[in-house]
Design a protein around this motif. Sequence first.
Motif, PDB file in Angstrom:
ATOM      1  N   THR A  33      48.959  36.205  45.638  1.00 35.93           N
ATOM      2  CA  THR A  33      48.823  37.378  44.780  1.00 35.93           C
ATOM      3  C   THR A  33      47.339  37.687  44.654  1.00 35.93           C
ATOM      4  OG1 THR A  33      48.644  36.116  42.734  1.00 35.93           O
ATOM      5  CG2 THR A  33      50.861  36.777  43.406  1.00 35.93           C
ATOM      6  N   ASN A  34      47.035  38.941  44.318  1.00 37.18           N
ATOM      7  CA  ASN A  34      45.650  39.253  44.003  1.00 37.18           C
ATOM      8  C   ASN A  34      45.423  39.048  42.518  1.00 37.18           C
ATOM      9  OD1 ASN A  34      46.714  41.528  42.718  1.00 37.18           O
ATOM     10  ND2 ASN A  34      46.230  42.904  44.404  1.00 37.18           N
ATOM     11  N   SER A  35      44.214  39.332  42.048  1.00 36.53           N
ATOM     12  CA  SER A  35      43.880  39.049  40.654  1.00 36.53           C
ATOM     13  C   SER A  35      44.654  39.913  39.678  1.00 36.53           C
ATOM     14  CB  SER A  35      42.377  39.245  40.431  1.00 36.53           C
ATOM     15  OG  SER A  35      42.007  40.592  40.699  1.00 36.53           O
ATOM     16  N   ARG A  36      45.301  40.972  40.161  1.00 32.66           N
ATOM     17  CA  ARG A  36      46.113  41.828  39.286  1.00 32.66           C
ATOM     18  C   ARG A  36      47.560  41.355  39.248  1.00 32.66           C
ATOM     19  NH1 ARG A  36      43.127  44.811  42.468  1.00 32.66           N
ATOM     20  NH2 ARG A  36      44.855  45.375  43.842  1.00 32.66           N
ATOM     21  N   GLY A  37      47.831  40.243  39.931  1.00 32.26           N
ATOM     22  CA  GLY A  37      49.180  39.708  39.941  1.00 32.26           C
ATOM     23  C   GLY A  37      50.091  40.376  40.950  1.00 32.26           C
ATOM     24  N   GLU A  38      49.544  41.206  41.845  1.00 37.57           N
ATOM     25  CA  GLU A  38      50.355  41.897  42.852  1.00 37.57           C
ATOM     26  C   GLU A  38      50.546  40.990  44.066  1.00 37.57           C
ATOM     27  OE1 GLU A  38      48.472  46.286  41.730  1.00 37.57           O
ATOM     28  OE2 GLU A  38      47.655  45.095  43.373  1.00 37.57           O
ATOM     29  N   ALA A  39      51.783  40.879  44.507  1.00 36.99           N
ATOM     30  CA  ALA A  39      52.080  40.030  45.661  1.00 36.99           C
ATOM     31  C   ALA A  39      51.419  40.567  46.924  1.00 36.99           C
ATOM     32  CB  ALA A  39      53.586  39.936  45.869  1.00 36.99           C
ATOM     33  N   THR A  40      50.811  39.678  47.699  1.00 38.31           N
ATOM     34  CA  THR A  40      50.146  40.073  48.948  1.00 38.31           C
ATOM     35  C   THR A  40      50.464  39.111  50.095  1.00 38.31           C
ATOM     36  OG1 THR A  40      48.168  38.829  48.313  1.00 38.31           O
ATOM     37  CG2 THR A  40      48.215  41.172  47.742  1.00 38.31           C
TER      38      THR A  40
END
Length: 939
Positions: A33-40
């Motif tokens: 995830t990135n720092s915004r909590g979005e899965a990557t």
Amino acid sequence: MSNDRISDPSSPLILVDGSSYLFRAYHSPPHLTNSRGEATGAIYGVINMLKSLVRQYSPEQMIVIFDAKGPTFRNEMYSEYKANRPPMPDDLRTQIAPLHKIIEAMGLPITAIEGVEADDVIGTIADQQSKLGNKVLISTGDKDMAQLVNEHVTLINTMTNTILNPEGVETKFGVKPEQIIDYLALMGDKSDNIPGVPGVGEKTAVGLIQGLGSIDNIYQNLDDVAGLGFRGSKTMKAKLVDNQDQLKLSYQLATIKLDVDHGITSDKMFIQSPDKEKLAELYKECEFKRWLAEVLAGNSNSEPPLVGSTTKPANTSIDDQDEDSSIDAVSINKDLYQTIFTLEQWQSILAEINNAKLIAFDTETTSIDYMDAELVGFSIAYELNDDIKAIYVPLAHDYEDAPEQISLEQITPSLKALLEDKNISKVGQNLKYDINVLAKYNLTIKGVVGDTMLQSYVFNSTATKHNMDALALKYLGHNCISFEDVAGKGAKQITFNQISIETAAPYAAEDADITLRLYKYFDEKLQNIAPLNELMKNIELPLMPILSHIEHNGVLIDADQMHALSSEFSIKLQELELKAHEIAGEEFNLASPKQLQVILFEKLELPIVKKTPKGAPSTAEEVLLELSHDYDLPKVIMEFRGLSKLKSTYTDKLPLMIKPATGRVHTSYHQAIAATGRLSSTDPNLQNIPIRNANGRRIREAFVAPQGTKIVAIDYSQIELRIMAHLSDDKGLLTAFANNLDIHKKTASEVFSTPFEEVTKEQRRAAKAVNFGLIYGMSAFGLARQLDIKRGEAQSYIDKYFERFPGVLTYMETTRVNAEKQGYVETLFGRRLYLPDITARNVPRRKAAERAAINAPMQGTAADIIKMAMINVYQWLTSNDIQGVKIVMQVHDELVFEIDENLVDEYLPILTDLMESAASLKVPLIADSGTGDNWDQAH
């Protein structure tokens, strides 16, 4: 479509099954995830595989094809097509659009055609190019694509790096490419919900096709089916007749279309120059920092994939040193792998191995249970003229027609000499398992200098899973052959001795090869971080053979006592179930959350404390705990759940886990699971048997001492609070521990402004909750719930505590600030725990990270101390050749021994002193001990 030929005939047009890549990447580590909590993670995995493919083939033309949204013509043909597939997870769906944008920005042609699947687009383009005489390489893991293979079209599975040409298809499936549709139609496909013919599996389908050819020919010769000789052939004619229409439908569903109007002319197939500005923007958004740095430095997708991107795994982080380095995908030369069949070959290669200064060693066995595992073969990797060479020595493959192999007895003397030669350094991946297996054959490994699983764990305990496949992918950019690739999946999976040597050898040799490469990678990394290097060499690596020793000792269980408890628990569970039904006014399944929701919140109209992500009233344990203060049914449900878990996990299961060879239960201890450094155990899990619960204590009574011995338990007293005193340097805590005061009573005296001698039991209980709550970062809300008091009252307790122990507050605030700056916290001995959510915008996630930041140094330091104590004890036992003392368990802050009853008085003070001297703190490190005929008595 243009009739232009591909400009470079030696370079194939590559067609990538983007949807296959997408799902494969989503289900494989690392889950980022990135720092915004979005899965990557899926984005990262797909791009990494595409980069690897480009690097490997340097193609001029390439198309990435995805499934389009919405139904396809197959759904119109058959409404149940793929109906049993679950909906796409939200955290995968959100990754599709940014993934497509990145692929476009990389300059790779990309398409998705509505109404058809990616397979159909790929099939059409491959067929058109094939008819022009052009080479086509299809990158997919989908077996359906095998129907497209011909002299011009081949398949590559990048996970296994295997290529299927026409001969390869026939070898793999038992049928020719032009028969694949018949094969798929006959079998059906559960994942796509293609019905097929009931009772027809892989072997039956192959038998029918090899015997009679196509489906049309099978129906023209139905009377010949019974004579084909495969299992069930005599009743197959009736099934074929009854399901002819269903089979016809299955054939249509399994057939890849070759006439899709895709509109892709040959000029649109060429890879274009990347849009670096757009790529930089997209990489920045996903927080792929290395790839971003690469683009900004002027590199493109022709560069090697930068495995180990600094995108942060969910609830994990990436080491700062790791962020600063770019790692090229390793180049594996499998031509340097050799299978050793004869004693002469072994003796010849042994001379070469004995000249190596460093080797990687790995066993292949019949079971993951070290007590049951039998040795099937072993592999060794070593460096020769700057290349890595690997061998596999099969010993006990016993499938039908298996070639003759060396016996272990033939090579035991030379293998023993090699393994015990301390001048040849040895490394492995989860080497404790190999040590355990070899011990059954009186083989030991000496000269161990590294274990890649432990190196990865010490380097960054949370960056990824620490299995070899995950490490190879992350740190070396290499997709390993998986065990499932060679052994199959699920119920059809076979044991290693049944795998053909031809298939097993590359898998086994690669294991050793990759282990050697990983060791060198991590060794270099750890050399640059002195505290972590010391942690590896002085704690984790020396502990590994000690844990192996404890595992082999095992622990004695009274099976009759366990059976009696199970019977007793069964009766009690029935009583609790009747009581619950009586309170509810009707019968219901206590184990069903849905039925419990209806009873609690609809019928009884209890207040809804919390909801599930889908909006339903939660029946989780914390909810039942809160409701149990005021209502009887939640209290009964909690008691039922707790007792049911004890029965299923321990009293029912433990007697079944007693090994006939030893009469004991043998757990497996894991060094690389808990992020803080704590050990965990499985099969069985000995860490979670309750001690403050009467039924849990009764289970501990069944852990017994053999005749003539006693169980001795030694555990650290309030070790985490002592570590808090040391780390915070708070004068009040230091003084209390220095004077050996009851710390909970001391806290109660301060918080409640009560003379020490007059503190009540209730005040001490509340102070204990404050002491332990604060080191776990508990809020006033959590404390109020635990003590069943108002939040304001709980906050006043906390305020008074910090007023009287200001050093603790200062430590906590300093720890939060440092964690935010560094991204990690450290134990007293340099172990690191990374905290990516420490700067998260999401408040609950950030607060959770802050709580972890405060607790991890204490819990991790306690874990380090018990490990050092185990090393102290073991060294004393071995260096003094102590007999009559066995370490049989390690549970949290406790060591459990079996000691000859006439030696307890002599050795108990020594063992206690060894534990208390494991580390030097600003306060005394106290170890309490107990002795008894069972584990419970020893407390």
